[in-house]
Design a protein around this motif. Structure first.
Motif, PDB file in Angstrom:
ATOM      1  N   ALA A  72      14.410 -35.493 -15.900  1.00 12.00           N
ATOM      2  CA  ALA A  72      14.097 -34.149 -15.399  1.00 12.00           C
ATOM      3  C   ALA A  72      14.547 -33.083 -16.388  1.00 12.00           C
ATOM      4  CB  ALA A  72      14.765 -33.928 -14.044  1.00 12.00           C
ATOM      5  N   ASP A  73      15.719 -33.284 -16.994  1.00 11.30           N
ATOM      6  CA  ASP A  73      16.207 -32.333 -17.993  1.00 11.30           C
ATOM      7  C   ASP A  73      15.287 -32.304 -19.212  1.00 11.30           C
ATOM      8  OD1 ASP A  73      18.366 -31.887 -16.311  1.00 11.30           O
ATOM      9  OD2 ASP A  73      19.709 -33.227 -17.406  1.00 11.30           O
ATOM     10  N   ALA A  74      14.823 -33.491 -19.640  1.00 13.49           N
ATOM     11  CA  ALA A  74      13.910 -33.563 -20.783  1.00 13.49           C
ATOM     12  C   ALA A  74      12.600 -32.861 -20.468  1.00 13.49           C
ATOM     13  CB  ALA A  74      13.647 -35.021 -21.156  1.00 13.49           C
ATOM     14  N   ALA A  75      12.094 -33.069 -19.248  1.00 10.31           N
ATOM     15  CA  ALA A  75      10.842 -32.425 -18.835  1.00 10.31           C
ATOM     16  C   ALA A  75      10.961 -30.913 -18.898  1.00 10.31           C
ATOM     17  CB  ALA A  75      10.477 -32.866 -17.414  1.00 10.31           C
ATOM     18  N   VAL A  76      12.068 -30.391 -18.407  1.00 11.27           N
ATOM     19  CA  VAL A  76      12.269 -28.940 -18.404  1.00 11.27           C
ATOM     20  C   VAL A  76      12.523 -28.429 -19.822  1.00 11.27           C
ATOM     21  CG1 VAL A  76      13.912 -27.162 -17.685  1.00 11.27           C
ATOM     22  CG2 VAL A  76      12.929 -28.708 -15.998  1.00 11.27           C
ATOM     23  N   ALA A  77      13.150 -29.243 -20.670  1.00 13.03           N
ATOM     24  CA  ALA A  77      13.340 -28.827 -22.060  1.00 13.03           C
ATOM     25  C   ALA A  77      11.989 -28.655 -22.756  1.00 13.03           C
ATOM     26  CB  ALA A  77      14.201 -29.845 -22.803  1.00 13.03           C
ATOM     27  N   LEU A  78      11.056 -29.561 -22.509  1.00 16.75           N
ATOM     28  CA  LEU A  78       9.711 -29.424 -23.067  1.00 16.75           C
ATOM     29  C   LEU A  78       9.042 -28.158 -22.545  1.00 16.75           C
ATOM     30  CD1 LEU A  78       8.433 -33.109 -22.751  1.00 16.75           C
ATOM     31  CD2 LEU A  78       9.077 -31.941 -24.865  1.00 16.75           C
ATOM     32  N   TYR A 105       3.689 -35.667 -24.628  1.00 15.44           N
ATOM     33  CA  TYR A 105       4.936 -35.650 -25.396  1.00 15.44           C
ATOM     34  C   TYR A 105       6.065 -36.325 -24.604  1.00 15.44           C
ATOM     35  CZ  TYR A 105       2.911 -32.420 -28.806  1.00 15.44           C
ATOM     36  OH  TYR A 105       2.132 -31.867 -29.784  1.00 15.44           O
ATOM     37  N   GLY A 106       6.079 -36.112 -23.303  1.00 18.10           N
ATOM     38  CA  GLY A 106       7.178 -36.585 -22.480  1.00 18.10           C
ATOM     39  C   GLY A 106       7.270 -38.085 -22.335  1.00 18.10           C
ATOM     40  N   VAL A 107       6.114 -38.780 -22.315  1.00 20.98           N
ATOM     41  CA  VAL A 107       6.156 -40.219 -22.049  1.00 20.98           C
ATOM     42  C   VAL A 107       6.908 -40.967 -23.148  1.00 20.98           C
ATOM     43  CG1 VAL A 107       3.973 -40.848 -23.188  1.00 20.98           C
ATOM     44  CG2 VAL A 107       4.770 -42.151 -21.197  1.00 20.98           C
ATOM     45  N   GLY A 108       6.938 -40.422 -24.356  1.00 18.86           N
ATOM     46  CA  GLY A 108       7.706 -41.048 -25.421  1.00 18.86           C
ATOM     47  C   GLY A 108       9.207 -40.925 -25.247  1.00 18.86           C
ATOM     48  N   GLY A 163      10.630 -41.059 -22.039  1.00 12.69           N
ATOM     49  CA  GLY A 163      11.024 -41.859 -20.886  1.00 12.69           C
ATOM     50  C   GLY A 163       9.908 -41.949 -19.870  1.00 12.69           C
ATOM     51  N   ALA A 164       9.874 -43.065 -19.136  1.00  9.04           N
ATOM     52  CA  ALA A 164       8.788 -43.317 -18.187  1.00  9.04           C
ATOM     53  C   ALA A 164       8.720 -42.295 -17.062  1.00  9.04           C
ATOM     54  CB  ALA A 164       8.927 -44.723 -17.602  1.00  9.04           C
ATOM     55  N   ASP A 165       9.867 -41.706 -16.702  1.00  8.76           N
ATOM     56  CA  ASP A 165       9.890 -40.755 -15.587  1.00  8.76           C
ATOM     57  C   ASP A 165       9.596 -39.318 -16.016  1.00  8.76           C
ATOM     58  OD1 ASP A 165      10.518 -42.771 -13.819  1.00  8.76           O
ATOM     59  OD2 ASP A 165      12.668 -42.363 -13.808  1.00  8.76           O
ATOM     60  N   VAL A 166       9.580 -39.058 -17.320  1.00  8.70           N
ATOM     61  CA  VAL A 166       9.438 -37.673 -17.786  1.00  8.70           C
ATOM     62  C   VAL A 166       8.101 -37.051 -17.380  1.00  8.70           C
ATOM     63  CG1 VAL A 166       9.441 -36.131 -19.781  1.00  8.70           C
ATOM     64  CG2 VAL A 166      11.096 -38.003 -19.650  1.00  8.70           C
ATOM     65  N   PRO A 167       6.954 -37.736 -17.544  1.00 15.93           N
ATOM     66  CA  PRO A 167       5.697 -37.119 -17.107  1.00 15.93           C
ATOM     67  C   PRO A 167       5.705 -36.727 -15.635  1.00 15.93           C
ATOM     68  CG  PRO A 167       5.228 -38.970 -18.539  1.00 15.93           C
ATOM     69  CD  PRO A 167       6.704 -39.012 -18.256  1.00 15.93           C
ATOM     70  N   PHE A 168       6.235 -37.609 -14.766  1.00 18.04           N
ATOM     71  CA  PHE A 168       6.305 -37.229 -13.352  1.00 18.04           C
ATOM     72  C   PHE A 168       7.170 -35.990 -13.162  1.00 18.04           C
ATOM     73  CE2 PHE A 168       8.834 -37.055  -9.513  1.00 18.04           C
ATOM     74  CZ  PHE A 168       7.823 -36.824  -8.582  1.00 18.04           C
ATOM     75  N   CYS A 169       8.294 -35.928 -13.866  1.00 17.42           N
ATOM     76  CA  CYS A 169       9.194 -34.780 -13.698  1.00 17.42           C
ATOM     77  C   CYS A 169       8.536 -33.484 -14.162  1.00 17.42           C
ATOM     78  CB  CYS A 169      10.502 -35.026 -14.445  1.00 17.42           C
ATOM     79  SG  CYS A 169      11.527 -36.333 -13.720  1.00 17.42           S
TER      80      CYS A 169
END
Length: 291
Positions: A103-109, A128-131, A133-139
């Motif tokens: 979730a933090d990575a998603a918001v950083a993007l 960009y997010g899927v690289g 972590g698997a949960d980043v696109p959903f977040c």
């Protein structure tokens, strides 16, 4: 200054359907955002580079911190010469199965895109997010969704029917790589009925959603952390319609129809010491932020 919330998630179902040659697992899972969140603030800086501050000192390692890696990914890709000051305030527990780091990575993007006027679409951010972590696109998408592939295939779903959710994380966490490695070693395990769960969500049938809950990673995590099963039993005995481990664990969540029952269960868990971190929350939909 830009301030954004990075919300946790729970897995209403989680199935592993195979493994790619590169080691990534094929997933099929229904995920739900909940209203527990970390906070990230972003400010432009004349000093080049990424300057990260956080209330958790162990997270400042640049190579391991997903916030730093996400920001660095976009700043290098778009050749951003300015710097950025990021402050991360953590509330979501680590090693919990709640996608705190994702979730933090998603918001950083999202934050870097907005701060520097990149205007990246949700789809571009997810690519960009899927690289990371698997949960980043959903977040990035949030709300209620079916997630497939290695996390990149997302089908948004209607909101989960109204309910209350208790989150309880034992003292001991579970390493995600360990959980998947042990699952590979087992090889054969029962699979949740994800199709039925998606169908139940589409018609607003909470009982149907609950009946189809299942998490294959609990097969390997629960024997390692006995508190997982103990918390599940406690929640069911104290009014939960269902209780299950989220993600790779070790957090357990219980679904309640009544806030009073959910609050009593929270209070009880805090008193009996079964869980280190206990939260009472609700499902979250992105449109609520703009209502």
């Amino acid at each position: 200054m830009l301030e954004l919330k990075a919300r946790a998630k729970v897995n209403l179902s989680l199935d592993v359907t195979g493994k790619r040659a590169d080691g990534y697992h094929f997933l099929r899972m229904v995920m739900q955002s909940v209203d527990i969140y970390d906070t990230l603030t972003f400010m432009r800086s004349k000093k080049p580079g990424i300057h990260l501050k956080t209330n958790v000192p162990s997270l400042v390692d640049e190579k391991k911190n997903l916030v730093w890696r996400a920001a660095d990914l976009l700043m290098k890709r778009f050749q951003i010469r300015e710097g950025v000051d990021i402050t991360l305030t953590k509330r979501i527990p680590a090693a919990a199965g709640l996608a705190g780091g994702s979730a933090d990575a998603a918001v950083a993007l999202q934050g870097v895109s907005r701060l520097f006027g990149l205007n990246l679409s949700v789809q571009e951010l997810c690519e960009y997010g899927v690289g990371l972590g698997a949960d980043v696109p959903f977040c990035i998408v949030g709300g209620t969704a079916l997630c497939e592939g290695v996390g990149e295939k997302i089908t948004t779903l209607p909101p989960l029917p109204s309910c209350w959710i208790v989150l309880a994380k034992p003292t001991v966490g579970v390493s995600t790589p360990y959980a998947y490695r042990r699952l590979d070693e087992i090889g054969d395990y029962p699979h949740p009925d994800v199709e039925s769960q998606v169908a139940a969500i589409r018609v607003g049938d909470l009982a149907g959603v609950i009946a189809a809950m299942g998490n294959v990673l609990e097969e390997v995590a629960a024997p390692e952390v006995p508190a997982i099963g103990q918390i599940e039993d406690y929640l069911r005995q104290n009014g939960a319609m269902a209780a299950m481990m989220s993600g790779s664990g070790s957090t357990v969540f219980g679904i309640f129809s009544e806030k009073e029952d959910a609050q009593k269960a929270c209070d009880g868990l805090e008193l009996n010491g079964l869980a280190k971190d206990v939260f009472l929350t609700v499902p979250f939909q992105e449109q609520e932020e703009h209502a």
